[in-house]
Write a protein that holds these residues in place. Structure first.
Motif, PDB file in Angstrom:
ATOM      1  N   VAL A 235       5.880  30.231 -20.778  1.00 45.10           N
ATOM      2  CA  VAL A 235       4.975  29.215 -21.343  1.00 45.10           C
ATOM      3  C   VAL A 235       4.878  28.024 -20.404  1.00 45.10           C
ATOM      4  O   VAL A 235       3.779  27.528 -20.114  1.00 45.10           O
ATOM      5  CB  VAL A 235       5.448  28.764 -22.738  1.00 45.10           C
ATOM      6  CG1 VAL A 235       4.730  27.476 -23.154  1.00 45.10           C
ATOM      7  CG2 VAL A 235       5.166  29.841 -23.777  1.00 45.10           C
ATOM      8  N   PHE A 236       6.016  27.542 -19.924  1.00 45.19           N
ATOM      9  CA  PHE A 236       6.015  26.399 -19.013  1.00 45.19           C
ATOM     10  C   PHE A 236       5.218  26.707 -17.747  1.00 45.19           C
ATOM     11  O   PHE A 236       4.414  25.887 -17.292  1.00 45.19           O
ATOM     12  CB  PHE A 236       7.455  26.028 -18.642  1.00 45.19           C
ATOM     13  CG  PHE A 236       8.149  25.157 -19.650  1.00 45.19           C
ATOM     14  CD1 PHE A 236       7.698  25.068 -20.954  1.00 45.19           C
ATOM     15  CD2 PHE A 236       9.267  24.429 -19.299  1.00 45.19           C
ATOM     16  CE1 PHE A 236       8.334  24.276 -21.894  1.00 45.19           C
ATOM     17  CE2 PHE A 236       9.926  23.626 -20.222  1.00 45.19           C
ATOM     18  CZ  PHE A 236       9.460  23.550 -21.520  1.00 45.19           C
ATOM     19  N   MET A 237       5.458  27.884 -17.165  1.00 46.27           N
ATOM     20  CA  MET A 237       4.754  28.232 -15.926  1.00 46.27           C
ATOM     21  C   MET A 237       3.264  28.432 -16.179  1.00 46.27           C
ATOM     22  O   MET A 237       2.427  28.017 -15.362  1.00 46.27           O
ATOM     23  CB  MET A 237       5.375  29.484 -15.310  1.00 46.27           C
ATOM     24  CG  MET A 237       6.767  29.258 -14.748  1.00 46.27           C
ATOM     25  SD  MET A 237       7.422  30.643 -13.765  1.00 46.27           S
ATOM     26  CE  MET A 237       7.748  31.841 -15.072  1.00 46.27           C
ATOM     27  N   ASN A 238       2.912  29.059 -17.293  1.00 45.53           N
ATOM     28  CA  ASN A 238       1.496  29.245 -17.623  1.00 45.53           C
ATOM     29  C   ASN A 238       0.789  27.916 -17.855  1.00 45.53           C
ATOM     30  O   ASN A 238      -0.382  27.751 -17.498  1.00 45.53           O
ATOM     31  CB  ASN A 238       1.352  30.115 -18.873  1.00 45.53           C
ATOM     32  CG  ASN A 238       1.734  31.563 -18.641  1.00 45.53           C
ATOM     33  OD1 ASN A 238       1.993  31.974 -17.522  1.00 45.53           O
ATOM     34  ND2 ASN A 238       1.753  32.342 -19.706  1.00 45.53           N
ATOM     35  N   THR A 239       1.490  26.974 -18.463  1.00 49.74           N
ATOM     36  CA  THR A 239       0.886  25.689 -18.805  1.00 49.74           C
ATOM     37  C   THR A 239       0.462  24.908 -17.567  1.00 49.74           C
ATOM     38  O   THR A 239      -0.410  24.033 -17.650  1.00 49.74           O
ATOM     39  CB  THR A 239       1.866  24.856 -19.657  1.00 49.74           C
ATOM     40  OG1 THR A 239       2.234  25.614 -20.821  1.00 49.74           O
ATOM     41  CG2 THR A 239       1.237  23.549 -20.117  1.00 49.74           C
ATOM     42  N   MET A 240       1.035  25.218 -16.423  1.00 44.64           N
ATOM     43  CA  MET A 240       0.637  24.541 -15.190  1.00 44.64           C
ATOM     44  C   MET A 240      -0.833  24.771 -14.875  1.00 44.64           C
ATOM     45  O   MET A 240      -1.424  24.034 -14.083  1.00 44.64           O
ATOM     46  CB  MET A 240       1.504  25.031 -14.018  1.00 44.64           C
ATOM     47  CG  MET A 240       2.966  24.640 -14.099  1.00 44.64           C
ATOM     48  SD  MET A 240       3.268  22.862 -14.087  1.00 44.64           S
ATOM     49  CE  MET A 240       3.517  22.544 -15.852  1.00 44.64           C
ATOM     50  N   ASP A 241      -1.421  25.785 -15.507  1.00 48.13           N
ATOM     51  CA  ASP A 241      -2.843  26.062 -15.288  1.00 48.13           C
ATOM     52  C   ASP A 241      -3.731  24.985 -15.905  1.00 48.13           C
ATOM     53  O   ASP A 241      -4.929  24.928 -15.601  1.00 48.13           O
ATOM     54  CB  ASP A 241      -3.204  27.427 -15.879  1.00 48.13           C
ATOM     55  CG  ASP A 241      -4.311  28.117 -15.098  1.00 48.13           C
ATOM     56  OD1 ASP A 241      -4.718  27.580 -14.041  1.00 48.13           O
ATOM     57  OD2 ASP A 241      -4.773  29.188 -15.521  1.00 48.13           O
ATOM     58  N   LEU A 242      -3.172  24.154 -16.779  1.00 46.41           N
ATOM     59  CA  LEU A 242      -3.951  23.078 -17.401  1.00 46.41           C
ATOM     60  C   LEU A 242      -3.901  21.793 -16.585  1.00 46.41           C
ATOM     61  O   LEU A 242      -4.602  20.824 -16.905  1.00 46.41           O
ATOM     62  CB  LEU A 242      -3.425  22.804 -18.820  1.00 46.41           C
ATOM     63  CG  LEU A 242      -3.530  23.974 -19.804  1.00 46.41           C
ATOM     64  CD1 LEU A 242      -2.944  23.587 -21.148  1.00 46.41           C
ATOM     65  CD2 LEU A 242      -4.975  24.433 -19.966  1.00 46.41           C
ATOM     66  N   ILE A 243      -3.094  21.766 -15.549  1.00 48.17           N
ATOM     67  CA  ILE A 243      -3.034  20.596 -14.672  1.00 48.17           C
ATOM     68  C   ILE A 243      -4.223  20.630 -13.714  1.00 48.17           C
ATOM     69  O   ILE A 243      -4.574  21.696 -13.199  1.00 48.17           O
ATOM     70  CB  ILE A 243      -1.713  20.581 -13.876  1.00 48.17           C
ATOM     71  CG1 ILE A 243      -0.541  20.357 -14.832  1.00 48.17           C
ATOM     72  CG2 ILE A 243      -1.724  19.513 -12.796  1.00 48.17           C
ATOM     73  CD1 ILE A 243       0.808  20.364 -14.159  1.00 48.17           C
ATOM     74  N   PRO A 244      -4.884  19.493 -13.486  1.00 52.00           N
ATOM     75  CA  PRO A 244      -6.051  19.477 -12.583  1.00 52.00           C
ATOM     76  C   PRO A 244      -5.753  20.114 -11.235  1.00 52.00           C
ATOM     77  O   PRO A 244      -4.703  19.862 -10.628  1.00 52.00           O
ATOM     78  CB  PRO A 244      -6.354  17.980 -12.445  1.00 52.00           C
ATOM     79  CG  PRO A 244      -5.850  17.382 -13.713  1.00 52.00           C
ATOM     80  CD  PRO A 244      -4.635  18.173 -14.091  1.00 52.00           C
ATOM     81  N   LEU A 245      -6.669  20.932 -10.777  1.00 59.29           N
ATOM     82  CA  LEU A 245      -6.487  21.643  -9.512  1.00 59.29           C
ATOM     83  C   LEU A 245      -6.313  20.694  -8.336  1.00 59.29           C
ATOM     84  O   LEU A 245      -5.577  20.988  -7.393  1.00 59.29           O
ATOM     85  CB  LEU A 245      -7.694  22.552  -9.253  1.00 59.29           C
ATOM     86  CG  LEU A 245      -7.846  23.785 -10.143  1.00 59.29           C
ATOM     87  CD1 LEU A 245      -9.241  24.375  -9.968  1.00 59.29           C
ATOM     88  CD2 LEU A 245      -6.785  24.816  -9.816  1.00 59.29           C
TER      89      LEU A 245
END
Length: 279
Positions: free
Chosen positions: A107-117
């Protein structure tokens, strides 16, 4: 909402160069092989954050009225333990912590996808300059890297082997590889040994491959969609539709983030239960 822009760091290449840049890894050579430093660093930090969070929650836990933080952690623990209890009917003392670790870490690693590119590039530009940022690669989503998902699934694979050996012993596990799933008596028993062995090898290898590819495919695809939507944000004409599309995809992507972590976790528990059962 995840906001990304086709920034000046892409130069004249437009969206194609922007996507190519953000799909690049910060690499280093280790033992002659390319080592993804960004994937390793983000994964390590997130793993330590999980350990620190739950470790402190466990140390501060009280038997009285729980705080909101303790109640939230307990809710997660009860949810994971409930899922394990419904799937695995043996001793859960080692399985539940494993399931919890897998779920929270993914979950933590996947959530990084919500951080601006563009956040890493913006921070580097602010400290080292735009030219350095243009030549610096940093991917924030470890699970969009096939190395991460295969590392997780291979670890699960060896855990499965350990459970199978623990439940059946080396002789029992070896016998099962040679005599199941096709049972026979007499001469046919030996004739089916190669078939059983090949079938079992395929069955065992498919598990880590399917775990790795499923998680990687979903997270890589989600990351790529964010990059494509970023192309809309590069023009004032398409800026508003881009913001709406970005917001909608980010909200939907939250479901994917949680669902993929849950699927990886629950399949691991299912595979452990299967490894301990006899054919």
């Amino acid at each position: 909402m995840k906001v990304s822009f086709v920034s000046e760091q892409t130069g004249s290449g437009g969206l194609n160069e922007y996507i190519k840049h953000h799909l690049g890894h910060n690499t280093s050579e280790v033992f002659g092989q390319s080592f993804h430093v960004d994937t390793w660093a983000v994964s390590l930090v997130l793993g330590l954050v999980f350990l620190l969070w739950f470790g402190l929650a466990a140390r501060k836990a009280t038997a009285g009225v729980p705080t909101k933080g303790q109640a939230f952690v307990e809710m997660i623990l009860e949810f994971i333990d409930g899922q394990v209890k419904d799937t695995f009917h043996g001793d859960r003392r080692s399985v539940t912590p494993l399931a919890l670790t897998i779920f929270m870490w993914v979950v933590f690693m996947n959530t990084m996808d919500l951080i601006p590119l563009d956040l890493p590039g913006t921070l580097i530009s602010a400290t080292a300059g735009a030219e350095v940022a243009h030549h610096t690669y940093f991917r924030m989503v470890p699970t969009a890297d096939l190395n991460t998902t295969f590392a997780l699934s291979v670890s699960v694979f060896f855990i499965l082997i350990g459970h199978a050996l623990s439940a059946k012993g080396a002789m029992g596990f070896g016998k099962e590889l040679l005599t199941a799933p096709f049972h026979a008596h007499g001469p046919m028993k030996f004739a089916l040994v190669p078939v059983n062995l090949v079938m079992n090898i395929i069955e065992w290898l498919v598990k880590p491959v399917s775990l790795a590819m499923r998680l990687f495919g979903n997270m890589y695809g989600g990351e790529l969609v964010f990059m494509l939507i970023a192309g809309l944000l590069g023009s004032w004409i398409t800026f508003v539709p881009g913001v709406l599309a970005n917001t909608a995809w980010a909200i939907f992507h939250i479901l994917i983030i949680l669902l993929q972590a849950f699927i990886f976790m629950i399949l691991t528990v299912v595979y452990i239960a299967g490894a301990r059962e006899s054919h």
